[in-house]
Design an enzyme around this catalytic site. Structure first.
Site, PDB file in Angstrom:
ATOM      1  N   LYS A   1      19.722   7.125 -48.978  1.00  0.00           N
ATOM      2  CA  LYS A   1      18.402   7.426 -48.428  1.00  0.00           C
ATOM      3  C   LYS A   1      18.398   8.629 -47.471  1.00  0.00           C
ATOM      4  O   LYS A   1      19.261   8.777 -46.626  1.00  0.00           O
ATOM      5  CB  LYS A   1      17.845   6.213 -47.681  1.00  0.00           C
TER       6      LYS A   1
ATOM      7  N   THR B   1      -6.501  17.550 -53.398  1.00  0.00           N
ATOM      8  CA  THR B   1      -7.602  16.908 -52.689  1.00  0.00           C
ATOM      9  C   THR B   1      -7.642  15.462 -53.133  1.00  0.00           C
ATOM     10  O   THR B   1      -7.433  15.165 -54.317  1.00  0.00           O
ATOM     11  CB  THR B   1      -8.952  17.603 -52.987  1.00  0.00           C
ATOM     12  N   HIS B   2      -7.866  14.559 -52.198  1.00  0.00           N
ATOM     13  CA  HIS B   2      -7.793  13.110 -52.462  1.00  0.00           C
ATOM     14  C   HIS B   2      -6.398  12.701 -52.947  1.00  0.00           C
ATOM     15  O   HIS B   2      -6.250  11.673 -53.606  1.00  0.00           O
ATOM     16  CB  HIS B   2      -8.841  12.680 -53.498  1.00  0.00           C
TER      17      HIS B   2
ATOM     18  N   SER C   1      20.585   1.528 -43.268  1.00  0.00           N
ATOM     19  CA  SER C   1      21.741   0.670 -43.016  1.00  0.00           C
ATOM     20  C   SER C   1      22.240   0.015 -44.295  1.00  0.00           C
ATOM     21  O   SER C   1      23.395  -0.386 -44.384  1.00  0.00           O
ATOM     22  CB  SER C   1      21.370  -0.401 -41.984  1.00  0.00           C
TER      23      SER C   1
ATOM     24  N   GLU D   1       7.932  10.483 -38.987  1.00  0.00           N
ATOM     25  CA  GLU D   1       7.337   9.176 -38.723  1.00  0.00           C
ATOM     26  C   GLU D   1       7.281   8.889 -37.231  1.00  0.00           C
ATOM     27  O   GLU D   1       6.339   8.261 -36.738  1.00  0.00           O
ATOM     28  CB  GLU D   1       8.144   8.099 -39.459  1.00  0.00           C
TER      29      GLU D   1
ATOM     30  N   HIS E   1       0.874  -1.183   0.000  1.00  0.00           N
ATOM     31  CA  HIS E   1       0.000   0.000   0.000  1.00  0.00           C
ATOM     32  C   HIS E   1       0.906   1.226   0.000  1.00  0.00           C
ATOM     33  O   HIS E   1       1.488   1.586   1.028  1.00  0.00           O
ATOM     34  CB  HIS E   1      -0.896  -0.006   1.244  1.00  0.00           C
TER      35      HIS E   1
END
Length: 436
Positions: free
Chosen positions: A271, A143-144, A266, A278, A71
């Protein structure tokens, strides 16, 4: 929250030392209230104030006792009473565990919100700066995910600026809602403690009194805090997702900063991945998910159970720490954002001027055609341009007698002025920022 995502200031708020310090602040405020009512003698009160303290060694003593008691509040009370000696018997007089925990939690939530509001205050100028930096940077609105009509890049920042202002307001409203305490005993009836103790103690702590508490401060308050954080996180995710889309190789209109020495993959040295955005997206999911158990905590059995307790030990620190972190990440991304106006112009040309179709439609209707007739003519030429290699929409119109019988080449040329889409952008800026 794991250390990787914990910034020092918010981490300190949710540290065990600070949590137990807030418990101690509440206990001392209750003792002072009792002293004011004559229940605790002055000399005993002075000893309590002089001898009680909180640090890592006291936290360890609490844990040691908790392993015996199972407790944590009783372990805390015993550890603090040991510091005082005989007069330690006055600590936790007439109160129950929730009186201390919930009142202290109000202090912790308020402290966390103050940091989050400061984070937003730091982000807002960055959004405004970018809004003005790119107020004339023309790009394709989508849009879309498909080309719609031209806009300026700065409008995205103006929109985010307004949204973050609303998030600040939500957090400030939540601060007001959670800044309450309850020191009312076992089922909230003040059976062993007079309401004056609550009144005096909460005044000292700067909290409002919960008008009705059935032992606990009602969890709709905490749910409002959690949902305000969840909405704020979702707004940050909106920004992150937009940048992630704009950073795709096929688009490459904007890109999150990539610092010297950073490595993107890696296996693939070329890249540059939007890993920060993200991460913002991922942690926003965690914060949003934590709002659900906060709402489920509202319904407790009868006057109180502790099904909410274990939940709050996880979701509140984790959400506040994660939101603090992604607010800082968003600011960092936007301060170093790489923008490619030349790519924006290149991408506009991909749709071969088809985004002027709405203006051609209006012009033909104004020349007397029905909307359906005008629509068919514009759509026919739009599809022809889209399907024919090297044919621009404007050239297709200039080759169509049904168009040139109604619109002169100069009128068509005037229609194909991109600035016509942007004439009211200053009005929007004036409405948002009070200037352009």
């Amino acid at each position: 929250m794991i250390k990787r995502y914990t910034l020092e200031r918010m981490g300190n708020v949710w540290s065990e030392v600070n949590k137990f310090q807030k418990w101690l602040d509440v206990e001392i405020a209750i003792c002072r209230a009792w002293n004011r009512l004559g229940k605790i003698p002055d000399d005993a009160m002075r000893e309590i104030e002089e001898k009680t303290y909180m640090d890592e060694s006291v936290v360890e003593r609490i844990h040691q006792l908790d392993r015996i008691y199972n407790h944590d509040v009783l372990a805390f009370v015993t550890a603090i009473a040991e510091q005082v000696g005989e007069n330690g018997r006055y600590i936790h007089l007439g109160v129950t565990s929730s009186d201390v925990i919930d009142t202290a939690l109000g202090l912790l939530m308020r402290e966390a919100i103050d940091i989050l509001v400061q984070d937003i205050d730091a982000l807002l100028p960055v959004l405004m700066e970018n809004a003005f930096k790119y107020k004339k940077t023309v790009m394709m609105g989508r849009t879309h995910g498909v080309h719609a009509e031209p806009m300026v890049f700065g409008l995205k920042f103006a929109l985010w600026y307004e949204e973050m202002k609303r998030n600040k307001e939500r957090l400030l409203r939540a601060r007001e809602v959670v800044s309450v305490g309850a020191i009312s005993g076992a089922v909230g009836t003040y059976s062993n403690i007079p309401p004056e103790v609550e009144k005096y103690a909460l005044e000292e702590l700067g909290l409002k009194v919960e008008p009705v508490s059935n032992q606990v401060v009602q969890r709709d308050r905490h749910a409002e805090f959690m949902t305000a954080m969840a909405i704020t996180a979702s707004s940050l995710e909106k920004i992150a997702v937009e940048i992630r889309h704009l950073q795709r190789t096929e688009v490459l209109e904007a890109q999150e900063p990539f610092k010297k020495g950073q490595r993107g993959s890696s296996a693939m040295p070329h890249k540059k991945n939007p890993i920060t955005c993200e991460r913002i997206t991922g942690l926003a999911r965690v914060i949003r998910a934590n709002a659900i158990p906060a709402m489920e905590d509202i319904a407790l059995w009868h006057e109180r159970d502790i099904s909410h307790s274990s939940v709050e030990r996880v979701i509140m620190p984790d959400s506040a720490i994660a939101l603090d972190y992604i607010l800082h990440l968003t600011k960092k991304v936007l301060e170093g954002l790489v923008v490619y106006p030349e790519h924006m112009r290149r991408n506009m040309d991909l749709s071969k001027g088809l985004y002027f179709s709405s203006k051609v439609l209006v012009a033909l209707v104004e020349k007397g055609l029905s909307r359906d007739e005008a629509y068919d003519i514009v759509q026919r030429n739009a599809m022809k341009a889209w399907d024919t290699e090297g044919l621009m929409f404007k050239d297709a119109l200039l080759q169509d007698p049904e168009v040139t019988n109604r619109l002169t080449p100069s009128e068509i040329e005037k229609i194909f002025d991109v600035n016509a889409f942007l004439k009211n952008v200053p009005y929007i800026y004036e409405r948002v920022f009070g200037k352009y």
